[in-house]
Design an enzyme around this catalytic site. Sequence first.
Site, short mmCIF file in Angstrom:
data_model
loop_
_atom_site.label_atom_id
_atom_site.label_comp_id
_atom_site.label_asym_id
_atom_site.label_seq_id
_atom_site.Cartn_x
_atom_site.Cartn_y
_atom_site.Cartn_z
N GLY A 139 0.78 -1.24 0.00
CA GLY A 139 0.00 0.00 0.00
C GLY A 139 0.81 1.28 0.00
CG PHE B 263 2.27 3.77 -9.33
CD1 PHE B 263 1.65 5.00 -9.19
CD2 PHE B 263 2.19 3.13 -10.56
CE1 PHE B 263 0.95 5.58 -10.24
CE2 PHE B 263 1.51 3.70 -11.62
CZ PHE B 263 0.88 4.92 -11.45
CG LEU B 264 -2.47 -0.49 -8.05
CD1 LEU B 264 -3.48 0.47 -8.66
CD2 LEU B 264 -2.48 -1.84 -8.77
CB ILE C 116 4.69 -10.52 1.65
CG1 ILE C 116 5.47 -10.49 0.32
CG2 ILE C 116 4.01 -9.19 1.91
CD1 ILE C 116 4.57 -10.37 -0.90
CE1 TYR D 73 6.55 -7.90 -11.84
CE2 TYR D 73 5.43 -7.89 -13.96
CZ TYR D 73 5.49 -7.51 -12.64
OH TYR D 73 4.49 -6.73 -12.11
CE LYS E 67 1.84 -9.36 -10.86
NZ LYS E 67 1.65 -8.79 -9.49
N PRO F 171 -4.33 -5.41 -14.76
CG PRO F 171 -2.98 -4.21 -13.29
CD PRO F 171 -3.61 -5.56 -13.50
CB ILE G 120 -0.52 0.87 -14.46
CG1 ILE G 120 -0.92 1.79 -13.30
CG2 ILE G 120 0.84 0.26 -14.22
CD1 ILE G 120 -1.07 1.05 -11.98
#
Length: 371
Positions: free
Chosen positions: A18, A21-22, A63, A154, A158, A182, A185
């Site tokens: 958080g 960027f997004l 994480i 990458y 994902k 998305p 972006i």
Amino acid sequence: MAALPEVPSLGKVLVIGGCGFLGSHIVSLIVKRHPQSQIAVLDLRTNLNRNASPIVSYHDCDITNLDAVQSVFATVKPDVVIHTASPHFNAKSEIHNKVNVEGTKILLKAAQDSKVKAFVYTSSASVVLDPTRELVNADETWPLVMGDRQPEYYTTTKAYAEIAVLEANRTPSDFLTCAIRPAGIFGEGDVQLLPKMVTAFRKGQTKFQVGQNNNLFDFTYVENIAHGHLLAAQALLHTHSILPTVPLDSERVDGEAFFITNGQPVYFWDFARAVWHEAGDRLPLSSVWHLSDDVAWAIGTLLESVFWVLGKTPNLTRAQVRYSTMTKYHSIEKARRRLGFAPVVGLDEGIRRGVGYILEQEEKEKQKKGQ
């Protein structure tokens, strides 16, 4: 555009990544639209892009550390998890695997163990990108492209993470998941797309163009992507409220992936020139030099070889040549039908906001140095 009406609280929301960027835009949009919610941000470091609202708390956490993640979940007790965290595109392969795949599985376990209701994952539109096939109005029926067929590791990670998230749906039966994909972006705080384009303008590189500019491409303003995430969270919470009922396949959100774009595919170099114009470029199109794909590819190959020896990355790479000349746009009909999604900010306004933010930051830096 008229302000959107306030909607009910999302409960306790944990935004992973958080401060990125997004993620920071998602936090801001929750504060704006769901002021009765409680928001917690989990990030590796929470010193950037902090929101001053009293309904937001911050938690430093890796994480990939299960114990640390479980500790945060035990403290926050979230109803909703929105997972946007991901390493930089150019990070090492082992980092992509550790964060995107293993980190996502750790978050899923923590969410399942702590009775989270809704888990929204930020995937990528590129998970269906095949280097041998252009994306023409690609929808969610297109197969994932990963492993040896996917040149970008990458993107492979994902895709693996998205699979893990969607397979975790309804395990247990009241744990609901979905994925948002998305595309392209950009916006305020963007560190990859707009800054590079503005830098190209500053270096006088707007006089060059690769290809004939006949390739449509998706660029998506960040608030529209944040909007899609919140609609997905609301839809999952609604589905949770009517359990054990299962929605019709044509209406279902849990266990599903959704492309989110501006719904305005444009020719690639038209977008670049709109960005440059907003930054101050007034070069007439008659002065633009067109490089063929093959010539640009050869130049990119040569520059990469030279700069590799120097340990640097050139301004023109083969990947940039490929992306600036390929057709890559997606259908958002599934998101329109099932999430009620429609872009809330148009492309022109998004460009104005994004470039304006960069110019404002530059002006602040000048003033700081002048003091």
